[in-house]
Design a protein around this motif. Sequence first.
Motif, PDB file in Angstrom:
ATOM      1  N   GLU A 170       0.823  -1.225   0.000  1.00 55.56           N
ATOM      2  CA  GLU A 170       0.000   0.000   0.000  1.00 55.56           C
ATOM      3  C   GLU A 170       0.848   1.263   0.000  1.00 55.56           C
ATOM      4  O   GLU A 170       0.360   2.370  -0.257  1.00 55.56           O
ATOM      5  CB  GLU A 170      -0.876   0.054   1.276  1.00 55.56           C
ATOM      6  CG  GLU A 170      -1.781  -1.127   1.513  1.00 55.56           C
ATOM      7  CD  GLU A 170      -1.119  -2.197   2.388  1.00 55.56           C
ATOM      8  OE1 GLU A 170       0.125  -2.302   2.366  1.00 55.56           O
ATOM      9  OE2 GLU A 170      -1.851  -2.928   3.068  1.00 55.56           O
ATOM     10  N   ALA A 171       2.127   1.120   0.353  1.00 51.68           N
ATOM     11  CA  ALA A 171       2.990   2.274   0.643  1.00 51.68           C
ATOM     12  C   ALA A 171       3.193   3.190  -0.549  1.00 51.68           C
ATOM     13  O   ALA A 171       3.296   2.744  -1.699  1.00 51.68           O
ATOM     14  CB  ALA A 171       4.351   1.775   1.134  1.00 51.68           C
ATOM     15  N   GLY A 172       3.326   4.483  -0.250  1.00 53.04           N
ATOM     16  CA  GLY A 172       3.697   5.451  -1.276  1.00 53.04           C
ATOM     17  C   GLY A 172       5.182   5.387  -1.553  1.00 53.04           C
ATOM     18  O   GLY A 172       5.972   4.945  -0.729  1.00 53.04           O
ATOM     19  N   GLY A 210       2.943   1.577   5.371  1.00 50.45           N
ATOM     20  CA  GLY A 210       2.176   1.362   4.137  1.00 50.45           C
ATOM     21  C   GLY A 210       0.699   1.630   4.326  1.00 50.45           C
ATOM     22  O   GLY A 210      -0.002   0.820   4.931  1.00 50.45           O
ATOM     23  N   GLY A 211       0.246   2.777   3.856  1.00 53.44           N
ATOM     24  CA  GLY A 211      -1.182   3.078   3.862  1.00 53.44           C
ATOM     25  C   GLY A 211      -1.735   3.509   5.204  1.00 53.44           C
ATOM     26  O   GLY A 211      -2.943   3.656   5.354  1.00 53.44           O
ATOM     27  N   LEU A 267       9.996  -0.159  -9.113  1.00 58.16           N
ATOM     28  CA  LEU A 267       8.577  -0.076  -8.789  1.00 58.16           C
ATOM     29  C   LEU A 267       8.329   0.966  -7.705  1.00 58.16           C
ATOM     30  O   LEU A 267       9.019   0.977  -6.676  1.00 58.16           O
ATOM     31  CB  LEU A 267       8.058  -1.429  -8.293  1.00 58.16           C
ATOM     32  CG  LEU A 267       7.768  -2.477  -9.354  1.00 58.16           C
ATOM     33  CD1 LEU A 267       7.251  -3.755  -8.688  1.00 58.16           C
ATOM     34  CD2 LEU A 267       6.753  -1.985 -10.380  1.00 58.16           C
ATOM     35  N   ALA A 268       7.334   1.803  -7.945  1.00 56.64           N
ATOM     36  CA  ALA A 268       6.976   2.828  -6.957  1.00 56.64           C
ATOM     37  C   ALA A 268       5.491   3.131  -7.106  1.00 56.64           C
ATOM     38  O   ALA A 268       4.923   2.999  -8.194  1.00 56.64           O
ATOM     39  CB  ALA A 268       7.792   4.099  -7.174  1.00 56.64           C
ATOM     40  N   ARG A 269       4.882   3.544  -5.977  1.00 53.17           N
ATOM     41  CA  ARG A 269       3.444   3.874  -6.020  1.00 53.17           C
ATOM     42  C   ARG A 269       3.245   5.389  -6.046  1.00 53.17           C
ATOM     43  O   ARG A 269       3.804   6.114  -5.215  1.00 53.17           O
ATOM     44  CB  ARG A 269       2.720   3.299  -4.791  1.00 53.17           C
ATOM     45  CG  ARG A 269       1.200   3.577  -4.818  1.00 53.17           C
ATOM     46  CD  ARG A 269       0.471   2.938  -3.638  1.00 53.17           C
ATOM     47  NE  ARG A 269       0.538   1.486  -3.680  1.00 53.17           N
ATOM     48  CZ  ARG A 269      -0.190   0.706  -4.489  1.00 53.17           C
ATOM     49  NH1 ARG A 269      -1.069   1.245  -5.311  1.00 53.17           N
ATOM     50  NH2 ARG A 269      -0.043  -0.604  -4.440  1.00 53.17           N
TER      51      ARG A 269
END
Length: 353
Positions: A170-172, A210-211, A267-269
Amino acid sequence: MILDRLSVPIVLAPLAGGSSTPELTAAVSNAGGLGFLAAGYLTAPALKERLDQARALTGAPLGVNVFVPGQPGDLDAVQAYAATLAEDARGAGAGLGEARYEDDDWAAKIDLLATERVPVVSFTFGCPDREVIDRLHQAGSEAWVTVTTPDEAREAVAAGCDVLVLQGVEAGGHRAVFRDDPGDPSDGLGLLSLLQLVRARIDVPLVAAGGIITGGGIAAVLAAGASAAQLGTAFMRTPEAGTADVDRQALASDAPTAVTRAFTGRLARGIRNRFIDQHTAQAPAAYPAVHFLTAPLRRVARAAGDPGLVNLWAGQAHQLGREIPAGQLVRELAAEARTAARQAGQRLSAIED
Ligand SMILES: Cc1cc2nc3c(=O)[nH]c(=O)nc-3n(C[C@H](O)[C@H](O)[C@H](O)COP(=O)(O)O)c2cc1C
């Protein structure tokens, strides 16, 4: 352990690339949490300057986070990817950067931290060698390692780390995976699954990330066995953060997030935008070459306030972020967490009756 000395079980996530400031780090530490400085993308002398600034603003413990260098990616694949970005770069009036491999001044940062006696040094993107961890221990620092799977957790504990930072999908921002393998068919563990899996098998203190953006989220991870919650996105709209206006606006919206390699090759959010939609499918796993490639384009677009072309890093619950001073946020979240834990306890007692 530093975690036992915090008056509030809240850790500021390191936020490299703009949001991390000495003022933000100090505000969280001064409020009884643990502030972190992000060393990512900084040279060792620039890190030293920020560390001195943060120390001038707080006498409380703080941490520094360092990127562990990985393997160089395939530069031919990066050149092919560059060709697909040319039109966006022209449209923005920006060039593309030189795609290159760098180790983010790793050795100089470790030398600096081995003399600075920072209470906590945390690592992401991999696990440092035992020799590095031993040097930090000799300097009186705790070594924390960010992990995303039970296997990575075992590897970090075997290398001698003191605390595991568990990062859920979920993490940014960037996924902390040790090896960014595009062939990996798993889509990443959610924080609660990761926390339960690691807690059941591994006996070191855990920090959960995360989130998490409310006191209820903090209470949830403490109930599942974490010693503290680490929050990143939650602090990005505080006045002490160096977050750009275009990011602040996107963070306040309800826009969904997505995971991509398009901006950096890792990979990144971030908040879903035109760049993610158009380029995720072609982006190679080649960090930091892709980071350097897209950096000038992102810089120009960010200055122009164009949300379509910038990496709007954000966790899945970003829309609940608050635009209040960081110290006040820490205090509000702690009070909410206490209420949430009490209410959960009352519900459980009612069931027992
Ligand atoms: C803008 C941004 C920058 C980040 N930079 C770093 C970093 O430098 N080092 C690191 O370990 N994690 C970094 N992260 C990830 C955070 O440590 C943490 O895992 C994440 O913020 C937790 O999820 P949340 O944003 O939903 O709270 C970053 C996250 C964001 C949003």
